[in-house]
Design a protein around this motif. Structure first.
Motif, PDB file in Angstrom:
ATOM      1  N   ILE A   1      -7.647  -2.228 -18.658  1.00  0.00           N
ATOM      2  CA  ILE A   1      -6.469  -1.552 -18.106  1.00  0.00           C
ATOM      3  C   ILE A   1      -5.679  -2.528 -17.232  1.00  0.00           C
ATOM      4  O   ILE A   1      -4.462  -2.477 -17.181  1.00  0.00           O
ATOM      5  N   THR A   2      -6.367  -3.469 -16.589  1.00  0.00           N
ATOM      6  CA  THR A   2      -5.690  -4.425 -15.707  1.00  0.00           C
ATOM      7  C   THR A   2      -4.917  -5.486 -16.477  1.00  0.00           C
ATOM      8  O   THR A   2      -4.055  -6.148 -15.909  1.00  0.00           O
ATOM      9  N   SER A   3      -5.216  -5.651 -17.755  1.00  0.00           N
ATOM     10  CA  SER A   3      -4.479  -6.594 -18.595  1.00  0.00           C
ATOM     11  C   SER A   3      -3.353  -5.917 -19.360  1.00  0.00           C
ATOM     12  O   SER A   3      -2.305  -6.503 -19.576  1.00  0.00           O
ATOM     13  N   VAL A   4      -3.604  -4.699 -19.786  1.00  0.00           N
ATOM     14  CA  VAL A   4      -2.641  -3.964 -20.605  1.00  0.00           C
ATOM     15  C   VAL A   4      -1.599  -3.264 -19.757  1.00  0.00           C
ATOM     16  O   VAL A   4      -0.403  -3.266 -20.066  1.00  0.00           O
ATOM     17  N   GLY A   5      -2.038  -2.640 -18.666  1.00  0.00           N
ATOM     18  CA  GLY A   5      -1.139  -1.882 -17.817  1.00  0.00           C
ATOM     19  C   GLY A   5      -0.342  -2.768 -16.879  1.00  0.00           C
ATOM     20  O   GLY A   5      -0.686  -3.922 -16.627  1.00  0.00           O
ATOM     21  N   LEU A   6       0.701  -2.198 -16.343  1.00  0.00           N
ATOM     22  CA  LEU A   6       1.522  -2.847 -15.328  1.00  0.00           C
ATOM     23  C   LEU A   6       1.132  -2.241 -13.990  1.00  0.00           C
ATOM     24  O   LEU A   6       1.228  -1.023 -13.814  1.00  0.00           O
ATOM     25  N   ARG A   7       0.668  -3.061 -13.072  1.00  0.00           N
ATOM     26  CA  ARG A   7       0.204  -2.536 -11.783  1.00  0.00           C
ATOM     27  C   ARG A   7       1.381  -2.005 -10.981  1.00  0.00           C
ATOM     28  O   ARG A   7       2.405  -2.656 -10.846  1.00  0.00           O
ATOM     29  N   CYS A   8       1.213  -0.810 -10.476  1.00  0.00           N
ATOM     30  CA  CYS A   8       2.225  -0.174  -9.642  1.00  0.00           C
ATOM     31  C   CYS A   8       1.889  -0.479  -8.193  1.00  0.00           C
ATOM     32  O   CYS A   8       0.767  -0.238  -7.752  1.00  0.00           O
ATOM     33  N   GLU A   9       2.840  -1.019  -7.485  1.00  0.00           N
ATOM     34  CA  GLU A   9       2.639  -1.335  -6.062  1.00  0.00           C
ATOM     35  C   GLU A   9       2.816  -0.077  -5.231  1.00  0.00           C
ATOM     36  O   GLU A   9       3.587   0.802  -5.584  1.00  0.00           O
ATOM     37  N   ASP A  10       2.112  -0.029  -4.120  1.00  0.00           N
ATOM     38  CA  ASP A  10       2.280   1.078  -3.187  1.00  0.00           C
ATOM     39  C   ASP A  10       3.697   1.061  -2.640  1.00  0.00           C
ATOM     40  O   ASP A  10       4.259  -0.004  -2.381  1.00  0.00           O
ATOM     41  N   SER A  11       4.254   2.235  -2.445  1.00  0.00           N
ATOM     42  CA  SER A  11       5.624   2.335  -1.913  1.00  0.00           C
ATOM     43  C   SER A  11       5.632   2.380  -0.391  1.00  0.00           C
ATOM     44  O   SER A  11       6.666   2.456   0.218  1.00  0.00           O
ATOM     45  N   ASP A  12       4.449   2.327   0.233  1.00  0.00           N
ATOM     46  CA  ASP A  12       4.356   2.374   1.698  1.00  0.00           C
ATOM     47  C   ASP A  12       4.748   1.068   2.331  1.00  0.00           C
ATOM     48  O   ASP A  12       4.594   0.031   1.885  1.00  0.00           O
TER      49      ASP A  12
END
Length: 115
Positions: A104-115
């Motif tokens: 999942i860490t290679s295929v997906g795009l990591r979403c950053e926290d909005s905080d």
């Protein structure tokens, strides 16, 4: 009139996946192109766009007719995952394996926290 949830949520022990589709039964069974956000127990969040093979074919054929994307000569999405069958069930099976294998860490795009 109240606000309805704009997604279908699948919660399992190893992830929570939110499919951004109308939760209508036909849509859940037949979806072929959908954005998904996957939350992992470690707090990380991953975005995917999931397509079926047939949906990719359909888009390429349409672009050949419209002239878009160099007349349908290619197809790409940063966070793309292609599955053989439509529907949330088939897509969840793929997500489950991506999480299990750590891919999942290679295929997906990591979403950053909005905080």
């Amino acid at each position: 009139m109240g606000i309805t949830d704009p997604c279908v949520t699948i919660a399992e022990a190893t992830f929570v996946a939110r499919f951004f589709i109308d939760p209508h039964e036909d849509t859940v069974r037949c979806v072929a192109n959908v954005d998904v956000v996957v939350d992992l127990p470690d707090g990380s969040r991953w975005a995917l766009t999931i397509f079926t093979v047939e949906e990719v074919r359909r888009l390429l054929a349409r672009w050949m007719e419209t002239g878009e994307v160099a007349n349908g000569s290619y197809f790409w999405v940063v966070d793309q995952l292609i599955v053989p069958e439509p529907g949330v069930r088939a897509m969840t099976t793929a997500i489950r394996e991506l999480v299990r294998s750590g891919q999942i860490t290679s295929v997906g795009l990591r979403c950053e926290d909005s905080d």
